[in-house]
Write an enzyme that holds these catalytic residues in place. Structure first.
Site, PDB file in Angstrom:
ATOM      1  N   LYS A   1      22.343 -20.535  76.665  1.00 54.31           N
ATOM      2  CA  LYS A   1      21.906 -21.034  77.941  1.00 54.31           C
ATOM      3  C   LYS A   1      21.164 -19.959  78.713  1.00 54.31           C
ATOM      4  CE  LYS A   1      26.174 -23.646  78.174  1.00 54.31           C
ATOM      5  NZ  LYS A   1      27.490 -23.706  78.781  1.00 54.31           N
ATOM      6  N   GLY A   2      21.438 -18.721  78.385  1.00 56.54           N
ATOM      7  CA  GLY A   2      20.963 -17.602  79.196  1.00 56.54           C
ATOM      8  C   GLY A   2      19.472 -17.478  79.374  1.00 56.54           C
TER       9      GLY A   2
ATOM     10  N   ARG B   1      24.606 -17.136  86.579  1.00 54.73           N
ATOM     11  CA  ARG B   1      23.310 -17.379  85.952  1.00 54.73           C
ATOM     12  C   ARG B   1      22.246 -17.766  86.984  1.00 54.73           C
ATOM     13  NH1 ARG B   1      23.910 -17.895  80.340  1.00 54.73           N
ATOM     14  NH2 ARG B   1      25.900 -18.723  79.608  1.00 54.73           N
TER      15      ARG B   1
ATOM     16  N   ASP C   1      21.489  -6.881  73.456  1.00 54.24           N
ATOM     17  CA  ASP C   1      22.494  -5.841  73.639  1.00 54.24           C
ATOM     18  C   ASP C   1      22.827  -5.276  72.259  1.00 54.24           C
ATOM     19  OD1 ASP C   1      24.478  -4.172  74.597  1.00 54.24           O
ATOM     20  OD2 ASP C   1      25.694  -5.753  75.464  1.00 54.24           O
TER      21      ASP C   1
ATOM     22  N   PHE D   1      27.284  -3.927  82.956  1.00 58.72           N
ATOM     23  CA  PHE D   1      27.505  -5.363  82.842  1.00 58.72           C
ATOM     24  C   PHE D   1      26.596  -6.072  83.839  1.00 58.72           C
ATOM     25  CE2 PHE D   1      29.561  -9.480  83.193  1.00 58.72           C
ATOM     26  CZ  PHE D   1      29.530  -9.817  81.851  1.00 58.72           C
TER      27      PHE D   1
END
Length: 182
Positions: A43-44, A165, A103, A152
């Site tokens: 979804k990101g 988000r 990442d 983070f």
């Protein structure tokens, strides 16, 4: 309300918009008359995908995948899980994977290998955020919006436990929000 949970904004909404325009111009030139298949990793990547695709001035097609090595929490599980595959055949196609963040690199390495195995003509990666310090496999994006520190991050598609988000910028989340919850 959400601002109370933010430690520091690293990339503003305007900076994201400008970077999307810049990458969109490059993709327009590179893929003019090629009709690439742009693949959003849900979804990101949705906010970045929307911002980027409207900046591309040539024909493209779109499809979506749900793939993750994060299953809640703040660190990669090490296991890549595909939840939703493409609806479109990639054979002979130029593919542009659009991701919110690289990442560890596990998810994108898996996807790139999978799409090449399915006989894609080419596979390139566009990411909004690159965190090279977190890499555990050999993979690099072809187009990077922002290279950011190993913190983070949340906002503009990046989440913590499906929250944050919707922030219009990228920021560092306060540690007390997520510490001792993994």
């Amino acid at each position: 309300m959400l601002e109370k949970t933010i430690k520091q904004v690293l990339v503003t909404e305007d900076e994201i918009s400008e970077k999307s325009r810049e990458i969109g111009r490059i993709l327009t030139e590179e893929y003019n008359d090629k009709n690439p298949l742009m693949v959003a990793i849900l979804k990101g990547s949705v906010p970045f995908f929307a911002e980027l695709t409207k900046r591309i001035d040539t024909h493209i097609e779109m499809d979506f995948m749900v793939v993750s090595s994060y299953h809640g929490g703040t660190s990669s599980s090490g296991e890549v899980k595909m939840v939703k595959d493409l609806d479109t055949s990639v054979e002979g196609r130029d593919i542009i994977i659009v991701e919110d963040i690289i990442d560890t690199g596990r998810t994108l390495l898996y996807l790139k290998q999978l799409l090449l195995h399915r006989k894609a003509n080419s596979v390139k990666i566009v990411t909004l955020v690159d965190k090279p310090e977190g890499r555990v496999v050999e993979i690099e994006a072809d187009y990077v919006g922002f290279s950011l520190p190993n913190e983070f991050l949340v906002g503009f598609g990046l989440d913590y436990d499906e929250h944050f988000r919707n922030l219009p910028y990228i920021c560092i989340l306060k540690e007390e929000i997520y510490q001792d919850k993994d």
